[in-house]
Design an enzyme around this catalytic site. Sequence first.
Site, PDB file in Angstrom:
ATOM      1  N   SER A   1       0.824  -1.195   0.000  1.00  0.00           N
ATOM      2  CA  SER A   1       0.000   0.000   0.000  1.00  0.00           C
ATOM      3  C   SER A   1       0.867   1.257   0.000  1.00  0.00           C
ATOM      4  O   SER A   1       1.771   1.390   0.827  1.00  0.00           O
ATOM      5  CB  SER A   1      -0.911  -0.028   1.226  1.00  0.00           C
ATOM      6  OG  SER A   1      -1.673   1.129   1.231  1.00  0.00           O
ATOM      7  N   GLY A   2       0.630   2.132  -0.923  1.00  0.00           N
ATOM      8  CA  GLY A   2       1.379   3.387  -1.007  1.00  0.00           C
ATOM      9  C   GLY A   2       2.619   3.291  -1.869  1.00  0.00           C
ATOM     10  O   GLY A   2       3.385   4.247  -1.984  1.00  0.00           O
TER      11      GLY A   2
ATOM     12  N   THR B   1      -1.452   2.618  -8.128  1.00  0.00           N
ATOM     13  CA  THR B   1      -2.524   3.357  -8.792  1.00  0.00           C
ATOM     14  C   THR B   1      -1.941   4.445  -9.697  1.00  0.00           C
ATOM     15  O   THR B   1      -2.397   4.648 -10.821  1.00  0.00           O
ATOM     16  CB  THR B   1      -3.464   3.961  -7.738  1.00  0.00           C
ATOM     17  OG1 THR B   1      -3.941   2.899  -6.943  1.00  0.00           O
ATOM     18  CG2 THR B   1      -4.635   4.675  -8.374  1.00  0.00           C
TER      19      THR B   1
ATOM     20  N   ASN C   1      -1.164   5.467   3.078  1.00  0.00           N
ATOM     21  CA  ASN C   1      -1.312   6.124   1.773  1.00  0.00           C
ATOM     22  C   ASN C   1      -2.489   7.092   1.838  1.00  0.00           C
ATOM     23  O   ASN C   1      -3.579   6.720   2.273  1.00  0.00           O
ATOM     24  CB  ASN C   1      -1.569   5.029   0.718  1.00  0.00           C
ATOM     25  CG  ASN C   1      -1.676   5.597  -0.683  1.00  0.00           C
ATOM     26  OD1 ASN C   1      -1.630   6.825  -0.866  1.00  0.00           O
ATOM     27  ND2 ASN C   1      -1.826   4.728  -1.654  1.00  0.00           N
TER      28      ASN C   1
ATOM     29  N   SER D   1      -5.354   5.702  -0.685  1.00  0.00           N
ATOM     30  CA  SER D   1      -5.227   4.250  -0.752  1.00  0.00           C
ATOM     31  C   SER D   1      -6.444   3.620  -1.437  1.00  0.00           C
ATOM     32  O   SER D   1      -7.587   3.952  -1.121  1.00  0.00           O
ATOM     33  CB  SER D   1      -5.090   3.704   0.658  1.00  0.00           C
ATOM     34  OG  SER D   1      -4.886   2.329   0.603  1.00  0.00           O
ATOM     35  N   SER D   2      -6.175   2.744  -2.388  1.00  0.00           N
ATOM     36  CA  SER D   2      -7.280   2.062  -3.070  1.00  0.00           C
ATOM     37  C   SER D   2      -7.878   1.067  -2.086  1.00  0.00           C
ATOM     38  O   SER D   2      -7.177   0.184  -1.590  1.00  0.00           O
ATOM     39  CB  SER D   2      -6.767   1.300  -4.285  1.00  0.00           C
ATOM     40  OG  SER D   2      -5.946   2.129  -5.050  1.00  0.00           O
TER      41      SER D   2
ATOM     42  N   GLY E   1      -2.682  -2.922  -2.173  1.00  0.00           N
ATOM     43  CA  GLY E   1      -1.387  -3.533  -1.870  1.00  0.00           C
ATOM     44  C   GLY E   1      -1.387  -4.225  -0.517  1.00  0.00           C
ATOM     45  O   GLY E   1      -2.260  -4.004   0.318  1.00  0.00           O
TER      46      GLY E   1
ATOM     47  N   GLU F   1      -0.900  -4.992   3.106  1.00  0.00           N
ATOM     48  CA  GLU F   1      -0.830  -4.012   4.189  1.00  0.00           C
ATOM     49  C   GLU F   1      -0.850  -4.669   5.562  1.00  0.00           C
ATOM     50  O   GLU F   1      -1.500  -5.680   5.779  1.00  0.00           O
ATOM     51  CB  GLU F   1      -1.920  -2.948   4.058  1.00  0.00           C
ATOM     52  CG  GLU F   1      -3.318  -3.411   4.218  1.00  0.00           C
ATOM     53  CD  GLU F   1      -4.321  -2.256   4.006  1.00  0.00           C
ATOM     54  OE1 GLU F   1      -3.927  -1.160   3.587  1.00  0.00           O
ATOM     55  OE2 GLU F   1      -5.516  -2.502   4.274  1.00  0.00           O
TER      56      GLU F   1
HETATM   57  N1  LIG Z   1       5.315   8.130 -10.009  1.00  0.00           N
HETATM   58  C1  LIG Z   1       4.949   8.918  -9.012  1.00  0.00           C
HETATM   59  N2  LIG Z   1       5.254  10.231  -9.034  1.00  0.00           N
HETATM   60  C2  LIG Z   1       4.890  11.033  -8.035  1.00  0.00           C
HETATM   61  N3  LIG Z   1       4.224  10.611  -6.942  1.00  0.00           N
HETATM   62  C3  LIG Z   1       3.897   9.325  -6.844  1.00  0.00           C
HETATM   63  C4  LIG Z   1       4.233   8.408  -7.888  1.00  0.00           C
HETATM   64  N4  LIG Z   1       3.767   7.196  -7.522  1.00  0.00           N
HETATM   65  C5  LIG Z   1       3.167   7.359  -6.305  1.00  0.00           C
HETATM   66  N5  LIG Z   1       3.242   8.620  -5.917  1.00  0.00           N
HETATM   67  C6  LIG Z   1       2.718   9.193  -4.660  1.00  0.00           C
HETATM   68  O1  LIG Z   1       2.423   8.117  -3.798  1.00  0.00           O
HETATM   69  C7  LIG Z   1       1.074   8.109  -3.416  1.00  0.00           C
HETATM   70  C8  LIG Z   1       0.555   6.702  -3.300  1.00  0.00           C
HETATM   71  O2  LIG Z   1       0.562   6.085  -4.537  1.00  0.00           O
HETATM   72  P1  LIG Z   1      -0.579   5.125  -4.970  1.00  0.00           P
HETATM   73  O3  LIG Z   1      -1.869   5.608  -4.556  1.00  0.00           O
HETATM   74  O4  LIG Z   1      -0.354   4.842  -6.395  1.00  0.00           O
HETATM   75  O5  LIG Z   1      -0.243   3.845  -4.142  1.00  0.00           O
HETATM   76  P2  LIG Z   1      -0.847   2.402  -4.265  1.00  0.00           P
HETATM   77  O6  LIG Z   1       0.268   1.485  -4.513  1.00  0.00           O
HETATM   78  O7  LIG Z   1      -1.940   2.404  -5.245  1.00  0.00           O
HETATM   79  O8  LIG Z   1      -1.397   2.149  -2.831  1.00  0.00           O
HETATM   80  P3  LIG Z   1      -2.692   1.354  -2.362  1.00  0.00           P
HETATM   81  O9  LIG Z   1      -2.371  -0.056  -2.414  1.00  0.00           O
HETATM   82  O10 LIG Z   1      -2.893   1.861  -1.000  1.00  0.00           O
HETATM   83  O11 LIG Z   1      -3.758   1.773  -3.276  1.00  0.00           O
HETATM   84  C9  LIG Z   1       0.366   8.903  -4.471  1.00  0.00           C
HETATM   85  O12 LIG Z   1      -0.769   9.515  -3.939  1.00  0.00           O
HETATM   86  C10 LIG Z   1       1.421   9.901  -4.883  1.00  0.00           C
HETATM   87  O13 LIG Z   1       1.419  11.005  -4.002  1.00  0.00           O
HETATM   88 MG   LIG Z   2      -3.869   2.229  -5.152  1.00  0.00          MG
END
Ligand SMILES: Nc1ncnc2c1ncn2[C@@H]1O[C@H](COP(=O)(O)OP(=O)(O)OP(=O)(O)O)[C@@H](O)[C@H]1O
Ligand SMILES: [Mg+2]
Length: 1044
Positions: free
Chosen positions: A123-124, A128, A173, A176-177, A405, A407
């Site tokens: 997660s994070g 996404t 996050n 977070s999805s 992800g 967690e």
């Molecule tokens: N390539 C990137 N460039 C800039 N910021 C990023 C990038 N990837 C992630 N982030 C930052 O990290 C945060 C978390 O990313 P994201 O929501 O994609 O995580 P996730 O893997 O989908 O988590 P979860 O499993 O909780 O959904 C985003 O809100 C963003 O602020």
């Molecule tokens: Mg996500």
Amino acid sequence: MRYQGREVDEGRVRLMMESALTARDRVGVQDFVLLENYNSEATFIENLRRRFRENLIYTYIGSVLVSVNPYKELEIYSKQQMERYRGVSFYEISPHIYAISDNTYRAMRTERRDQCILISGESGAGKTEASKKILLYFAVTCPTNDHMLTLGDRLLQSNPVLEAFGNAKTLRNDNSSRFGKYMDIQFDFKGATMGGHILNYLLEKSRVVHQNHGERNFHIFYQLLDGGDNDLLNTLNLERNPHSYRYLVKGSCPRVSSISDKNNWRVVRKALDVIGFTAEEVQKLLNIIASVLHLGNTLFGEGEEGETYITTETQLSNAAKLLGVDGSALKEALTHKKLTAKGEEMISPLNFEQAVSARDALAKAVYGRTFNWLVEKINQSLTLKAEIHHSSKDASIIGLLDIYGFEVLQHNSFEQFCINYCNEKLQQLFIELTLRSEQEEYETEGIAWETVQYFDNKIICDLIEEKHKGIISILDEECLRPGETGDISFLEKLEDTVGGHPHFITHKLANGKTRRVMSREEFRLLHYAGEVNYNVNGFLDKNNDLLNRNLKEVMCQSENQILSHCFRREEVIDQKRPEMAASQFKNSLMKLMEILMSKEPSYVRCIKPNDAKQPGRFDEVLVRHQVKYLGLMENLRVRRAGFAYRRRFEAFLQRYKPLCPETWPNWNGKLADGVSALVNHLGYKPEEYKLGRSKIFIRFPKTLFATEDALEAKKPEIAVTLQKSWRGYRERANYQRIRHAVIVIQSGWRGMKGRRRAKKRREAAHLIRRFIKGFINRHEEYCDDNDYFLDHVRCSFLKHLRKNLPRSVLDKSWPTPPALLVEASEHLQGLHMRNMVIKYCRRVQPEWKKQMMQKVVASEIFKDQKGSYPQSVGRLFLDTRLEREQISLKVLQTLGSEKVQYGVSVIKYDRRGFKPRLRQLLLTNSFAVLVDRTKIKQRLDYAALRGIFVSSLCDGMVVLRMPCEDNKQKGDAVLHCSHVIELVTKLAMMASKTNYVNVSPGSIRFTVSRTKEGIIDFIRGSELKVAKGKRGHLLVTAPQSSAT
Ligand SMILES: Nc1ncnc2c1ncn2[C@@H]1O[C@H](COP(=O)(O)OP(=O)(O)OP(=O)(O)O)[C@@H](O)[C@H]1O
Ligand SMILES: [Mg+2]
């Protein structure tokens, strides 16, 4: 050099690759495969760190992309960057999420195989974000048309909507999805996006009613309160302050500085419009969101007798109004339970706790089902339009998996159990497709191989999902088991059943050290990604996911169409127990695995550099942990020991056969021999490749790229060959079509012509037969047997006649008529003659008429009488032989009113001595005068004229007999005139004495005096001679007829 004619190009590519490599060397290696010490985890992490420090967040392990979350915006996602990666070989350019996207897209297009991109990480870690970047790349770079532009927009805009309703701030996050998402993007054969479809997985509904400390409910609630305008909030009976709503403050942080709910609200509102939600649908949707908040504020009190009642009537009525249900029915359903026992319905009151959980269950159900409706609605808007649907069978698909992800929270419950189980499954898939299958493949292909050890998490997956023995089965069983069941009994059952499993521990089973960190209500799973303690409290309820029947009944009657769609009447009627939540989730994951297995996978492995969501911080322990559980080291080892590329012989040969004359256009021998011939021709070195039983393995990407480049360079040539053959084929087909058409037309035409000719012949034969018959019977009466012939004879005579009619009255010819037309012919002849005469007469001019009349008179007088007559016929009579000037003026004056009608020179012979004297003879209307120059010598009155005598010979003698008793008239005039016929005719006509003309054959007597006569004798001679005879008479010798 290996490829003829390609030295320069190849050199350029090589140079580019190598220079790029050196430049990147300064900040580690862009592909872990290039690491010297590839067995060292420290080196691996150091490489990640060095690159991370330079904002190089992407690194490859072969074709797997490792991405480290930068936690800051980087300037690497622009349109120019997309262009840089478009159509470029994977390794030619620095690693990027766009390179993976482009590579997947091209693989889909060239190999026509469905692809999927699996994004994993905790997660994070940035899953996404990565999926959004991929989607954006496709939306920007794929060919489009108007329809696709809208579709691309909708695909992109589905993200903010789904995130608003399905994402939340968690400790790990801020976005977070809280649901899993698998999206199919469909491409047509030209590579343009033509549709999309989203599958959603288990939304963490418990968040609607409860959030851990530091976490929030789903974004949409806060966005609505912060961004919605006053009118909207008023219609929803909402206050702007989120602190007013119990469901929003469980985590004590309704406002977060890093999140702008207001801005996000605007984005979501716009996205809803783009996707195609109507204003009414949006209103209904927001009604539901607001109703959940009002439900949360609906509180219960407990009466003295333990009965439960609602203390916040306004909240309840607000909720009922917004849900579109009857307030009192809702109230009743929230405080009572309907039971069916032995076919009888019973209503029993709920106690306080039961009422609270019924309310929460309703809020969760309403929200959860609305979320599903939302996905359904988005899917409708991404569905192919009817007009292009026909081509959907040619569609290729790229799937995109972005799921919650792995967690580990302080308190982990049923949701974390499901989320982490899902991640176990994905790890399984990864192992399946990269590590195990790869190694198994080397084995089956007979390639010498040193096995790489890795942790296979199948054992954990089995622990969770195995039938009858797995945790999910035990949970289901516990839910269904009659009697006293509870979360603790479930834990005990677990201990009994899977207690001995190496990845399962409970407080009871743990050693002393572990016991200290575990409560008695927890069980621990040793996941591939780490240990997680799950608190069993609420497991059974959440798995049951039950909503009281009477609440369902109330919701079925909702006036809100979204809810009436979500709560179906059949559900209430159907007594069958719905599937348990965990089993449902397990089954949907199985299906997902099937979908993913059917596609060619690409991987993005996301790593989270620190827990503080801070840019620039690289927490080595955290990263090492992820590197370990993601199996990246094993992945690298397998990659290094193995081959970068493999292909079945037929596929390899099929693709690259144009590069070798022996294999082009077709190889007919054994496939392995063909591949051998091909690689030998390409100059592969032995260490660069291996031939297995059915596949070729190529060790280095560069070998493949060189081959691919050679193919690229060869393509124009192949294209020309294909074009040639295709054009030839097309032209031949065209020619055949035309030829066939010509033959059809010809045969049709010839047939028609033949039929016409035959018909003509038939008719002709018939005609001839009739003709002959008619001829035979031509003398019979007009009857059927001869009518044709007779008609024909008549007709042809008339036709012949028409062409041969005499053209002048003088022409007396006339075609001979057949016997039956003799009478008609005579009539016609007469008619024609009259017609000609009429026409002739109409044409005759007055002068000509005069001429004719004179000629007619001349003819009456002289025809067959006088020898010179025939000669005179052809000569025109002139009006006068003397011009006016030739006549003396004096004479004319003497004549007075009498006009000279005709004048001619004559010779007058004296009656007595026959002396010739030249005179002019002038005729007027009533007399004639003989003039000697200016003097009128003799006047001859027509009334007194007794006769006009001429000879029958060709002479010009004329005697005008005048009475001798009249002294005025000087007696007969003997004249000679060269135009005797003209003169006599005119004179006779003027004097009206044509019958006075005598043509005497031998001699003419004339009176000289009253008693004396003179004679003119005419004899035939060869030429004209007028002389005095011996007997005192005038002798005229003249030819009898004029020599013409
Ligand atoms: N390539 C990137 N460039 C800039 N910021 C990023 C990038 N990837 C992630 N982030 C930052 O990290 C945060 C978390 O990313 P994201 O929501 O994609 O995580 P996730 O893997 O989908 O988590 P979860 O499993 O909780 O959904 C985003 O809100 C963003 O602020
Ligand atoms: Mg996500």
